[in-house]
Design a protein around this motif. Structure first.
Motif, mmCIF file in Angstrom:
data_model
loop_
_atom_site.group_PDB
_atom_site.id
_atom_site.type_symbol
_atom_site.label_atom_id
_atom_site.label_comp_id
_atom_site.label_asym_id
_atom_site.label_seq_id
_atom_site.Cartn_x
_atom_site.Cartn_y
_atom_site.Cartn_z
ATOM 1 N N UNK A 36 -81.086 -91.682 -1.166
ATOM 2 C CA UNK A 36 -81.839 -90.804 -2.332
ATOM 3 C C UNK A 36 -83.150 -90.603 -1.272
ATOM 4 N N UNK A 37 -83.720 -91.083 -0.366
ATOM 5 C CA UNK A 37 -84.939 -90.814 0.491
ATOM 6 C C UNK A 37 -84.301 -89.529 1.286
ATOM 7 N N UNK A 38 -83.236 -89.509 1.882
ATOM 8 C CA UNK A 38 -82.835 -88.314 2.659
ATOM 9 C C UNK A 38 -82.682 -87.193 1.709
ATOM 10 N N UNK A 39 -82.052 -87.376 0.412
ATOM 11 C CA UNK A 39 -82.011 -86.245 -0.420
ATOM 12 C C UNK A 39 -83.385 -85.657 -0.717
ATOM 13 N N UNK A 40 -84.520 -86.452 -0.853
ATOM 14 C CA UNK A 40 -85.760 -85.913 -1.334
ATOM 15 C C UNK A 40 -86.213 -85.108 0.144
ATOM 16 N N UNK A 41 -86.259 -85.882 1.141
ATOM 17 C CA UNK A 41 -86.775 -85.190 2.286
ATOM 18 C C UNK A 41 -86.030 -83.769 2.661
ATOM 19 N N UNK A 42 -84.907 -83.701 2.616
ATOM 20 C CA UNK A 42 -84.052 -82.543 2.859
ATOM 21 C C UNK A 42 -84.566 -81.274 1.692
ATOM 22 N N UNK A 43 -84.610 -81.825 0.582
ATOM 23 C CA UNK A 43 -85.030 -81.067 -0.689
ATOM 24 C C UNK A 43 -86.411 -80.480 -0.346
ATOM 25 N N UNK A 44 -87.283 -81.166 0.288
ATOM 26 C CA UNK A 44 -88.808 -80.849 0.369
ATOM 27 C C UNK A 44 -88.726 -79.743 1.679
ATOM 28 N N UNK A 45 -87.984 -80.004 2.438
ATOM 29 C CA UNK A 45 -88.023 -79.118 3.740
ATOM 30 C C UNK A 45 -87.422 -77.861 3.201
ATOM 31 N N UNK A 46 -86.312 -77.823 2.246
ATOM 32 C CA UNK A 46 -85.647 -76.533 2.006
ATOM 33 C C UNK A 46 -86.567 -75.969 1.233
ATOM 34 N N UNK A 47 -87.381 -76.533 0.286
ATOM 35 C CA UNK A 47 -88.229 -75.835 -0.663
ATOM 36 C C UNK A 47 -89.551 -75.157 0.135
ATOM 37 N N UNK A 48 -90.013 -75.834 1.122
ATOM 38 C CA UNK A 48 -90.941 -75.434 1.951
ATOM 39 C C UNK A 48 -90.523 -74.209 2.648
ATOM 40 N N UNK A 49 -89.505 -74.247 3.304
ATOM 41 C CA UNK A 49 -88.974 -72.991 3.819
ATOM 42 C C UNK A 49 -88.720 -71.810 3.109
ATOM 43 N N UNK A 50 -88.173 -72.260 1.835
ATOM 44 C CA UNK A 50 -88.223 -71.096 0.870
ATOM 45 C C UNK A 50 -89.318 -70.452 0.380
ATOM 46 N N UNK A 51 -90.605 -71.171 0.386
ATOM 47 C CA UNK A 51 -91.763 -70.865 0.139
ATOM 48 C C UNK A 51 -92.420 -69.930 1.142
#
Length: 147
Positions: A36-51
Motif C-alpha cells: 500500500x505504501x508503494x502504491x501511494x508513493x508511486x501515485x504521488x510521483x505520477x500525479x506530481x509529474x502530471x501537474x
C-alpha cells in the motif's frame, strides 16, 4: 510410565505451531502495508509529474482557453502513461494570466487531485483509498504571442 504419558500429553510442542501462525499472519500484514505504501508513493510521483507536465504544456499556448485544454489533455496522457487510474480525477487549470499584456510575467497553475484506491491489491483486510493532490506553476512565455 504414566508420568511419561502425562508429560507427552501436556508438553509445549503445540505452542510452536501457534507462534508460527501468528508470525506468518504478522508478516502478511506487514507485506500488505508495504505494498500500500508503494502504491501511494508511486501515485504521488505520477500525479506530481502530471501537474508539472500540464502546467508546462499550458504555458506554451497562446490563450487561456487553449492553455486549459492542453493542460487537461497532457495531465490525462501522463497519468495514462504511468498506468494510474484515479477515481474522482480533478484537473484544475488557472490560466487567467494570459489576459496580462505582453511583457508582463504571468503564470499557469495546474492542480491535479486524484483518489487512489487499494481495493485491486487483493490484500485481505486492506480496502479504501487515499486522495492525493499536486500543484505546479509554470511561467507563461512573456514575449510569445498572447491573444
Amino acid at each position: 510410565m504414566t508420568t511419561r504419558l502425562h508429560d507427552l500429553r501436556h508438553s509445549d510442542r503445540g505452542d510452536m505451531n501457534i507462534e508460527v501462525a501468528i508470525g506468518a499472519a504478522a508478516l502478511i500484514v506487514l507485506f500488505g502495508l508495504a505494498i500500500v505504501a508503494m502504491r501511494i508513493q508511486t501515485a504521488e510521483s505520477a500525479i506530481a509529474e502530471a501537474a508539472r507536465s500540464a502546467a508546462r504544456s499550458a504555458s506554451l499556448a497562446h490563450d487561456g482557453e487553449t492553455a486549459a485544454a492542453a493542460a487537461r489533455q497532457r495531465a490525462r496522457d501522463v497519468l495514462a502513461q504511468q498506468h494510474l487510474s484515479c477515481s474522482g480525477l480533478q484537473i484544475d487549470v488557472d490560466a487567467h494570466d494570459f489576459a496580462k499584456p505582453l511583457g508582463e510575467t504571468g503564470y499557469v497553475i495546474a492542480t491535479i487531485t486524484c483518489e487512489v484506491g487499494y481495493n485491486d491489491l487483493l490484500i485481505p483486510g486492506m480496502s479504501g483509498s487515499r486522495t492525493t493532490r499536486a500543484e505546479f506553476r509554470s511561467p507563461i512565455d512573456r514575449h510569445g504571442a498572447r491573444q
